[in-house]
Design a protein around this motif. Sequence first.
Motif, PDB file in Angstrom:
ATOM      1  N   GLY A 117       0.814  -1.204   0.000  1.00 16.15           N
ATOM      2  CA  GLY A 117       0.000   0.000   0.000  1.00 16.15           C
ATOM      3  C   GLY A 117       0.846   1.251   0.000  1.00 16.15           C
ATOM      4  O   GLY A 117       1.963   1.265  -0.529  1.00 16.15           O
ATOM      5  N   TYR A 118       0.323   2.291   0.622  1.00 12.74           N
ATOM      6  CA  TYR A 118       1.007   3.580   0.684  1.00 12.74           C
ATOM      7  C   TYR A 118       1.013   4.080   2.131  1.00 12.74           C
ATOM      8  O   TYR A 118       0.120   3.763   2.913  1.00 12.74           O
ATOM      9  CB  TYR A 118       0.295   4.623  -0.183  1.00 12.74           C
ATOM     10  N   LEU A 119       2.027   4.884   2.447  1.00 18.32           N
ATOM     11  CA  LEU A 119       2.120   5.524   3.757  1.00 18.32           C
ATOM     12  C   LEU A 119       2.390   7.000   3.552  1.00 18.32           C
ATOM     13  O   LEU A 119       3.366   7.376   2.892  1.00 18.32           O
ATOM     14  CB  LEU A 119       3.238   4.879   4.594  1.00 18.32           C
ATOM     15  N   PHE A 120       1.540   7.853   4.142  1.00 20.52           N
ATOM     16  CA  PHE A 120       1.661   9.294   3.955  1.00 20.52           C
ATOM     17  C   PHE A 120       2.882   9.863   4.670  1.00 20.52           C
ATOM     18  O   PHE A 120       3.657  10.619   4.103  1.00 20.52           O
ATOM     19  CB  PHE A 120       0.383   9.977   4.464  1.00 20.52           C
ATOM     20  N   ALA A 121       3.073   9.515   5.934  1.00 17.30           N
ATOM     21  CA  ALA A 121       4.195  10.045   6.716  1.00 17.30           C
ATOM     22  C   ALA A 121       4.414   9.157   7.921  1.00 17.30           C
ATOM     23  O   ALA A 121       3.545   8.373   8.299  1.00 17.30           O
ATOM     24  CB  ALA A 121       3.912  11.479   7.166  1.00 17.30           C
ATOM     25  N   THR A 122       5.580   9.265   8.548  1.00 15.95           N
ATOM     26  CA  THR A 122       5.855   8.506   9.767  1.00 15.95           C
ATOM     27  C   THR A 122       5.036   9.091  10.910  1.00 15.95           C
ATOM     28  O   THR A 122       4.429  10.150  10.800  1.00 15.95           O
ATOM     29  CB  THR A 122       7.349   8.540  10.118  1.00 15.95           C
ATOM     30  N   GLU A 123       5.037   8.397  12.039  1.00 20.98           N
ATOM     31  CA  GLU A 123       4.208   8.796  13.171  1.00 20.98           C
ATOM     32  C   GLU A 123       4.550  10.187  13.689  1.00 20.98           C
ATOM     33  O   GLU A 123       3.681  10.900  14.207  1.00 20.98           O
ATOM     34  CB  GLU A 123       4.343   7.772  14.308  1.00 20.98           C
ATOM     35  N   ASP A 124       5.799  10.607  13.547  1.00 21.09           N
ATOM     36  CA  ASP A 124       6.189  11.934  14.022  1.00 21.09           C
ATOM     37  C   ASP A 124       5.970  13.012  12.959  1.00 21.09           C
ATOM     38  O   ASP A 124       6.354  14.171  13.135  1.00 21.09           O
ATOM     39  CB  ASP A 124       7.648  11.939  14.477  1.00 21.09           C
ATOM     40  N   ALA A 173       7.207  13.056   9.869  1.00 16.42           N
ATOM     41  CA  ALA A 173       8.285  13.166   8.880  1.00 16.42           C
ATOM     42  C   ALA A 173       7.873  12.475   7.577  1.00 16.42           C
ATOM     43  O   ALA A 173       7.197  11.450   7.604  1.00 16.42           O
ATOM     44  CB  ALA A 173       9.560  12.535   9.421  1.00 16.42           C
ATOM     45  N   PRO A 174       8.276  13.021   6.428  1.00 15.69           N
ATOM     46  CA  PRO A 174       7.955  12.380   5.149  1.00 15.69           C
ATOM     47  C   PRO A 174       8.522  10.969   5.092  1.00 15.69           C
ATOM     48  O   PRO A 174       9.562  10.677   5.688  1.00 15.69           O
ATOM     49  CB  PRO A 174       8.626  13.293   4.118  1.00 15.69           C
ATOM     50  N   HIS A 175       7.846  10.088   4.381  1.00 10.21           N
ATOM     51  CA  HIS A 175       8.255   8.692   4.292  1.00 10.21           C
ATOM     52  C   HIS A 175       8.186   8.255   2.840  1.00 10.21           C
ATOM     53  O   HIS A 175       7.447   8.827   2.046  1.00 10.21           O
ATOM     54  CB  HIS A 175       7.320   7.833   5.149  1.00 10.21           C
ATOM     55  N   GLU A 176       8.982   7.242   2.504  1.00  9.76           N
ATOM     56  CA  GLU A 176       8.884   6.654   1.166  1.00  9.76           C
ATOM     57  C   GLU A 176       7.462   6.144   0.985  1.00  9.76           C
ATOM     58  O   GLU A 176       7.017   5.242   1.702  1.00  9.76           O
ATOM     59  CB  GLU A 176       9.888   5.509   1.020  1.00  9.76           C
ATOM     60  N   ALA A 177       6.710   6.736   0.073  1.00  6.96           N
ATOM     61  CA  ALA A 177       5.257   6.562   0.023  1.00  6.96           C
ATOM     62  C   ALA A 177       4.800   5.131  -0.257  1.00  6.96           C
ATOM     63  O   ALA A 177       3.830   4.665   0.332  1.00  6.96           O
ATOM     64  CB  ALA A 177       4.656   7.514  -1.003  1.00  6.96           C
ATOM     65  N   ALA A 178       5.450   4.434  -1.186  1.00  6.34           N
ATOM     66  CA  ALA A 178       5.106   3.041  -1.428  1.00  6.34           C
ATOM     67  C   ALA A 178       5.578   2.232  -0.226  1.00  6.34           C
ATOM     68  O   ALA A 178       6.734   2.320   0.178  1.00  6.34           O
ATOM     69  CB  ALA A 178       5.773   2.544  -2.709  1.00  6.34           C
ATOM     70  N   HIS A 179       4.678   1.456   0.365  1.00 10.09           N
ATOM     71  CA  HIS A 179       5.014   0.840   1.640  1.00 10.09           C
ATOM     72  C   HIS A 179       4.473  -0.589   1.722  1.00 10.09           C
ATOM     73  O   HIS A 179       3.674  -1.025   0.882  1.00 10.09           O
ATOM     74  CB  HIS A 179       4.436   1.686   2.775  1.00 10.09           C
ATOM     75  N   ARG A 213      -4.403   0.912   2.096  1.00 11.01           N
ATOM     76  CA  ARG A 213      -4.197  -0.518   1.837  1.00 11.01           C
ATOM     77  C   ARG A 213      -4.620  -0.859   0.412  1.00 11.01           C
ATOM     78  O   ARG A 213      -5.703  -0.493  -0.033  1.00 11.01           O
ATOM     79  CB  ARG A 213      -5.022  -1.345   2.829  1.00 11.01           C
ATOM     80  N   LEU A 214      -3.759  -1.593  -0.310  1.00  8.82           N
ATOM     81  CA  LEU A 214      -4.058  -2.038  -1.662  1.00  8.82           C
ATOM     82  C   LEU A 214      -4.379  -3.531  -1.726  1.00  8.82           C
ATOM     83  O   LEU A 214      -5.474  -3.911  -2.129  1.00  8.82           O
ATOM     84  CB  LEU A 214      -2.893  -1.725  -2.609  1.00  8.82           C
ATOM     85  N   GLY A 215      -3.423  -4.383  -1.383  1.00  3.58           N
ATOM     86  CA  GLY A 215      -3.638  -5.815  -1.533  1.00  3.58           C
ATOM     87  C   GLY A 215      -2.741  -6.630  -0.635  1.00  3.58           C
ATOM     88  O   GLY A 215      -1.872  -6.100   0.056  1.00  3.58           O
ATOM     89  N   SER A 216      -2.936  -7.951  -0.655  1.00  2.34           N
ATOM     90  CA  SER A 216      -2.185  -8.827   0.242  1.00  2.34           C
ATOM     91  C   SER A 216      -1.798 -10.123  -0.459  1.00  2.34           C
ATOM     92  O   SER A 216      -2.287 -10.442  -1.543  1.00  2.34           O
ATOM     93  CB  SER A 216      -3.017  -9.148   1.492  1.00  2.34           C
ATOM     94  N   GLY A 217      -0.902 -10.877   0.189  1.00  3.89           N
ATOM     95  CA  GLY A 217      -0.459 -12.161  -0.335  1.00  3.89           C
ATOM     96  C   GLY A 217       0.454 -12.842   0.652  1.00  3.89           C
ATOM     97  O   GLY A 217       0.746 -12.300   1.729  1.00  3.89           O
ATOM     98  N   LEU A 218       0.943 -14.001   0.300  1.00  3.87           N
ATOM     99  CA  LEU A 218       1.842 -14.744   1.194  1.00  3.87           C
ATOM    100  C   LEU A 218       3.164 -14.013   1.391  1.00  3.87           C
ATOM    101  O   LEU A 218       3.786 -14.131   2.440  1.00  3.87           O
ATOM    102  CB  LEU A 218       2.109 -16.139   0.623  1.00  3.87           C
ATOM    103  N   ASP A 219       3.591 -13.266   0.370  1.00  3.42           N
ATOM    104  CA  ASP A 219       4.847 -12.515   0.460  1.00  3.42           C
ATOM    105  C   ASP A 219       4.796 -11.371  -0.550  1.00  3.42           C
ATOM    106  O   ASP A 219       3.759 -11.126  -1.182  1.00  3.42           O
ATOM    107  CB  ASP A 219       6.059 -13.424   0.223  1.00  3.42           C
TER     108      ASP A 219
END
Length: 270
Positions: free
Chosen positions: A190-197, A199-205, A234-240
């Motif tokens: 999925g994607y992540l907008f920012a860390t908990e504090d 701070a910018p984060h690498e968006a694809a997560h 959240r986008l999708g899921s799998g075994l790995d």
Amino acid sequence: MILTVDHVTTYSYDTAMGASVQSLRLFPSRFSGQREIDWHVAVEGGIRGGEFRDGAGDKVESWSVRPPVEEVVVTVRGQIETIDTAGVLRGHRELVHPMAYLRETTATWIDEGLSKLAAEAVADCTETLDCAHRLSAAVSEAISYEPGTTDAHTTAAEALAQGKGVCQDHAHALIAVARAHDMPARYVSGYLFATEDGAPHEAAHAWTEIWIEGMGWIGFDAANSCCPDDRYIRLGSGLDANEAAPIRGITQGGSEERLNVTVALEQVQQ
């Protein structure tokens, strides 16, 4: 929180290739933690094929590009409203039984090091949810987040042995140690907008979901030592990572492939 997504993936080739076929899992999951406002996925110059929802509840869409193919550009642009559900995947419809996620893969194969980490993390633990939190914390401590130190083929065991990696490695390691205690676990992209504090984060997560009897699937982001909240899409899921990959495809020909990915997330003022 309302988030906008601008995600462009470009595959380029030294010489023109034959036809290209892409399978895209780039669509927001349907559950109570997020609501799709606007979402568009396209392949530049491509022909849209069929679509379906797999047993895990993920939407999959196929595209093809006619030859000659010098470049394949996949774009995702959209807007999502997210709600903090404390990591609990409420209202998500799927058909795959949780026990199916006890299967090992090459990426999540558990070796002696992971077995030891799993045992020590929950040595005196009696409650399943607490055990899941402890396992996530143990992986966070054992593998430091250091971009560029691993690649797409690095296994959980290899990442633990070198003590560093990226979100993919944290997710694989947590899946491995959870399964060591017969707790079904899966990889989530999925994607992540920012860390908990903030701070910018690498968006694809990527992160992990662990099945807790009586509660269902609960997300754990060992890379950021937290559970997914309204900063996550959240986008999708799998075994790995391979099974949950947002883009999978094949292009006819033998030219070398180059990959470039740009992802930008922004919060819309409400």
